[in-house]
Design a protein around this motif. Structure first.
Motif: not given
Length: 373
Positions: A4-27
């Protein structure tokens, strides 16, 4: 894992990117319909040139490489390795640039000192008055108002990403879960809070001694320039702002060449970047003492326009829009970011300051490594 990532600025979006690239599910939760803070109110600079030696430079260099790779996968970012020219208008500024060339990491930064003719050949739109420029080949740029939507579109194509806008997080529940202002609970294996300059409310409850402050800035954007500005551009006042240029030559510059009163009062430098539509983003100011003023004052814009026109050798296009923004910065500015585990399974990542757009891919990568994603 479910992240679960909270915050859709560039920092939050890059955390979501890293998680998805590593095979995880992101909300991915965002309190606005879109990110509206510092992540879209900036230059889009991927700025290596002025970073402090050591950790800050290493993070910026890694992020620069990550931006290039992400840009290949997500063309809508409009990443371009356009480099930068820091324009030199006085002998005192020239001495600072020459000092920069002696740094042990000067080659790593891509530094080269250009005379006026070489600078004009590098960026023909700069037909004004200057002695030369410090070229930095490692600098780049993206489109700040397009980056987050473009990244989200690529994430959604993975099938493992869900964006939930219009939800403000009100409570952390036990381990790895948050409740939003609609009463919905979002459970994951890990929660990452990237709330930007929102440092009150729940963030204060979770981290009451947060070593992060807020900084306000003013910027503007012109109508399209009728020719390419082929590099990002800074003026000599940026030497005063970026830590890489500290040293005897800068001390002499400060003593011999005080800033104009309006620039000193508003802690200004000129940065100028051309957008994809041809317009110019120009700034900026820095205000550190709260409560911030709520006015967008005109004198800094007049100063920035004068400097930009002196370098371009022509009037600027009409100013299309002006704005103010606020970002979160670590109080100890030698630290790139504040990363803190505030509950079991809950991490707060904030405070990159003006380095957020530059460094966010590498900051997110380090978070992923720390959390064993």
């Amino acid at each position: 894992m479910r992240i679960v990532v909270v915050g859709a600025g560039v920092l939050g979006t890059m955390h979501a990117w890293q998680a998805v690239q590593r095979g995880h599910e992101v909300v991915h939760l965002e309190r606005e319909s879109e990110a509206r803070g510092a992540s879209v109110r900036n230059f889009g600079l991927v700025w290596v040139s002025g970073r402090a030696a050591g950790e800050e430079l290493a993070v910026a260099q890694r992020a620069r490489d990550l931006w290039a790779g992400i840009g290949e996968k997500v063309p809508g970012l409009y990443f371009r390795p356009n480099g930068s020219l820091t324009m030199i208008r006085t002998e005192a500024e020239l001495a600072v640039a020459e000092q920069a060339l002696t740094l042990p990491d000067a080659e790593e930064r891509g530094y080269r000192l250009l005379d006026a003719a070489e600078a004009r050949a590098k960026n023909p739109a700069l037909r004004g008055k200057y002695l030369g420029a410090l070229w930095c080949s490692r600098d780049g740029a993206v489109e700040p108002r397009l980056a987050q939507p473009a990244l989200r579109a690529a994430l959604e194509a993975s099938g493992r990403y869900t964006f939930v806008p219009g939800r403000e997080i009100r409570e952390v529940i036990g381990e790895n879960a948050v409740r939003d202002d609609h009463g919905q609970v979002h459970q994951g294996d890990l929660v990452i809070l990237c709330t930007g300059a929102w440092l009150g409310g729940l963030v204060r409850e979770l981290a009451p001694e947060l070593p992060v402050r807020r900084v306000r800035l003013q910027m503007m954007q012109t109508d399209p320039l009728d020719e390419p500005l082929t590099t990002s551009v800074a003026d000599g006042d940026s030497f005063r702002y970026y830590p890489a240029f500290a040293g005897a030559a800068l001390d002499e510059l400060r003593a011999a060449q005080p800033q104009p009163p309006v620039a000193a009062e508003h802690k200004m430098q000129l940065l100028m970047v051309q957008r994809q539509d041809g317009s110019l983003t120009i700034g900026d100011t820095h205000e550190y003492d709260q409560p911030f003023g709520f006015d967008v004052v005109e004198e800094p814009y007049e100063h920035l326009s004068e400097v930009a026109e002196e370098l371009l050798g022509r009037p600027l296009p009409r100013i299309r829009r002006r704005w103010a923004g606020v970002y979160a910065q670590t109080v100890d500015t030698t630290r790139v970011v504040h990363r803190e585990q505030v509950r079991d399974g809950v991490w707060l990542v904030t405070g990159p300051g003006g380095r957020g757009m530059t460094c966010s891919p590498a900051i997110a990568e380090t978070t992923a490594q720390i959390c064993n994603l």
